[in-house]
Design an enzyme around this catalytic site. Structure first.
Site, short mmCIF file in Angstrom:
data_model
loop_
_atom_site.label_atom_id
_atom_site.label_comp_id
_atom_site.label_asym_id
_atom_site.label_seq_id
_atom_site.Cartn_x
_atom_site.Cartn_y
_atom_site.Cartn_z
N LYS A 31 0.84 -1.21 0.00
CA LYS A 31 0.00 0.00 0.00
C LYS A 31 0.87 1.26 0.00
CE LYS A 31 -4.21 -1.27 2.34
NZ LYS A 31 -5.05 -0.57 1.38
N ARG A 54 9.71 -5.01 9.76
CA ARG A 54 10.28 -6.09 10.58
C ARG A 54 9.18 -6.74 11.42
NH1 ARG A 54 8.27 -5.01 14.66
NH2 ARG A 54 8.86 -3.80 16.46
N LYS A 64 8.67 -8.12 26.25
CA LYS A 64 7.69 -7.05 26.39
C LYS A 64 6.51 -7.49 27.26
CE LYS A 64 5.93 -3.24 23.81
NZ LYS A 64 6.06 -2.56 22.52
N ARG A 66 6.59 -9.72 29.62
CA ARG A 66 7.10 -9.77 31.01
C ARG A 66 7.17 -8.38 31.60
NH1 ARG A 66 11.18 -14.04 30.02
NH2 ARG A 66 9.98 -15.95 30.42
N ARG A 88 8.54 1.10 9.31
CA ARG A 88 9.13 2.41 9.53
C ARG A 88 9.21 3.12 8.19
NH1 ARG A 88 13.87 1.73 13.53
NH2 ARG A 88 12.20 1.53 15.07
N HIS A 131 3.52 7.97 15.31
CA HIS A 131 3.17 6.55 15.34
C HIS A 131 1.69 6.33 15.03
CE1 HIS A 131 6.66 5.37 18.28
NE2 HIS A 131 7.09 6.06 17.24
N GLU A 150 2.13 -1.61 13.46
CA GLU A 150 2.55 -0.30 13.97
C GLU A 150 3.36 0.40 12.88
OE1 GLU A 150 4.39 0.85 18.15
OE2 GLU A 150 6.03 0.65 16.70
N ALA A 162 17.16 8.66 16.41
CA ALA A 162 16.55 7.52 17.10
C ALA A 162 17.43 6.28 17.02
CB ALA A 162 15.16 7.23 16.53
N HIS A 166 19.17 4.85 20.36
CA HIS A 166 18.82 3.48 20.75
C HIS A 166 20.10 2.68 21.03
CE1 HIS A 166 16.54 -0.21 20.96
NE2 HIS A 166 17.38 -0.76 20.10
P1 GTP Z 1 7.25 0.34 23.70
O1 GTP Z 1 6.94 -0.58 24.84
O2 GTP Z 1 8.69 0.82 23.70
O3 GTP Z 1 6.85 -0.21 22.37
O4 GTP Z 1 6.41 1.66 24.00
P2 GTP Z 1 4.84 1.94 23.84
O5 GTP Z 1 4.05 0.68 23.70
O6 GTP Z 1 4.44 2.93 24.90
O7 GTP Z 1 4.79 2.63 22.43
P3 GTP Z 1 5.51 3.94 21.96
O8 GTP Z 1 4.66 4.45 20.84
O9 GTP Z 1 5.80 4.88 23.07
O10 GTP Z 1 6.92 3.44 21.41
C1 GTP Z 1 7.02 2.43 20.48
C2 GTP Z 1 8.34 2.43 19.74
O11 GTP Z 1 8.82 3.75 19.51
C3 GTP Z 1 9.50 1.76 20.44
O12 GTP Z 1 9.46 0.37 20.27
C4 GTP Z 1 10.68 2.39 19.72
O13 GTP Z 1 10.85 1.85 18.41
C5 GTP Z 1 10.22 3.81 19.54
N1 GTP Z 1 10.64 4.68 20.67
C6 GTP Z 1 9.84 5.15 21.65
N2 GTP Z 1 10.53 5.93 22.51
C7 GTP Z 1 11.80 5.96 22.05
C8 GTP Z 1 13.02 6.60 22.51
O14 GTP Z 1 13.05 7.31 23.52
N3 GTP Z 1 14.15 6.38 21.77
C9 GTP Z 1 14.16 5.61 20.65
N4 GTP Z 1 15.31 5.47 19.98
N5 GTP Z 1 13.03 5.00 20.19
C10 GTP Z 1 11.88 5.15 20.88
MG MG Z 2 8.29 -1.14 20.24
#
Ligand code: GTP
Ligand code: MG
Length: 214
Positions: A31, A54, A64, A66, A88, A131, A150, A162, A166
């Site tokens: 899409k 991915r 996650k 846990r 992404r 997101h 996502e 990012a 990370h």
């Molecule tokens: P996760 O448990 O980390 O997936 O968080 P969430 O369920 O609250 O979702 P959120 O939308 O906050 O973040 C999801 C994804 O965004 C993460 O898996 C990362 O890929 C990215 N992300 C969020 N916060 C950060 C950060 O502070 N630094 C980086 N590098 N990536 C982030």
């Molecule tokens: Mg994540």
């Protein structure tokens, strides 16, 4: 995932579920490529620099669950882990992000389940990205299953920050010294002003070209 899989039935549904997530990624990926091609066709411009997809590894799905205090089960994973299938979208300018977000929201077969706008409200880390949690219907031979994907939309500059943040932060397992967190936030601000400059430069160039045409 070894100790989570208790019997043959579970193994079978684990496979089925991963098949669904992989199919959902294919659907959404296609899409997005079509949207990009159409954009190129109409506006002579590619908003998408590249697309990465991915599927989360079993290890990080378990981690996650846990972390969030859920028992390890397929039911909990489907319900509570929203980023098993992840896309992404890396684009050129901040303006492309909202345009792409809108185009995705307008696809009638995609359901937008949630939006987190970390561009308007960056995380305390300095993280910026847009997101979208969507679901896409996967048509199987005897049923249709809505499957979650996502989508993270960000500029090249945001992605640069990012990815490196990370890598750096991961080494500290969340216990980075305060000055490192602070400097990373400063880098995030530099990245944001770079994005702003590039956006206004692009606008100036487009205006310039338009004037030359007239
Ligand atoms: P996760 O448990 O980390 O997936 O968080 P969430 O369920 O609250 O979702 P959120 O939308 O906050 O973040 C999801 C994804 O965004 C993460 O898996 C990362 O890929 C990215 N992300 C969020 N916060 C950060 C950060 O502070 N630094 C980086 N590098 N990536 C982030
Ligand atoms: Mg994540």
């Amino acid at each position: 995932m070894e100790n989570a899989i208790k019997n043959y039935e579970d193994v079978d549904s684990w496979k089925t579920i991963m098949f669904l997530y992989n199919s959902a990624l294919k659907e959404v990926g296609t899409k997005l490529e079509i949207l990009n091609d159409e954009f190129q066709h109409v506006h002579k411009y590619n908003p998408i620099e590249h697309i990465k997809t991915r599927v989360k590894t079993p290890e990080s799905i378990v981690k996650k669950l846990r972390k969030n205090g859920y028992e390890i089960s397929i039911e909990n994973m489907v319900k509570h882990v929203n980023d098993i299938a992840g896309v992404r979208l890396i684009c050129s300018f901040t303006s492309d992000i909202y345009q792409l977000g809108e185009m995705i929201g307008n696809q009638s077969d995609l359901k937008v389940l949630a939006i987190k706008d970390y561009i308007k409200r960056p995380k305390t880390s300095g993280y910026k990205s847009y997101h979208m949690l969507v679901s896409v219907p996967i048509f199987l031979s005897d049923s249709v299953v809505d499957t979650k994907v996502e989508i993270q939309i960000r500029t090249i500059a945001m992605d640069f920050w990012a990815s490196l943040e990370h890598k750096i932060y991961y080494k500290f397992e969340g216990n980075a010294p305060e000055y490192i967190s602070r400097e990373l936030r400063e880098c995030a601000e530099m990245v944001s002003s770079l994005d702003e400059k590039m956006l206004s430069l692009n606008r100036a160039i487009l205006d310039c070209l338009r004037e030359q045409e007239e």
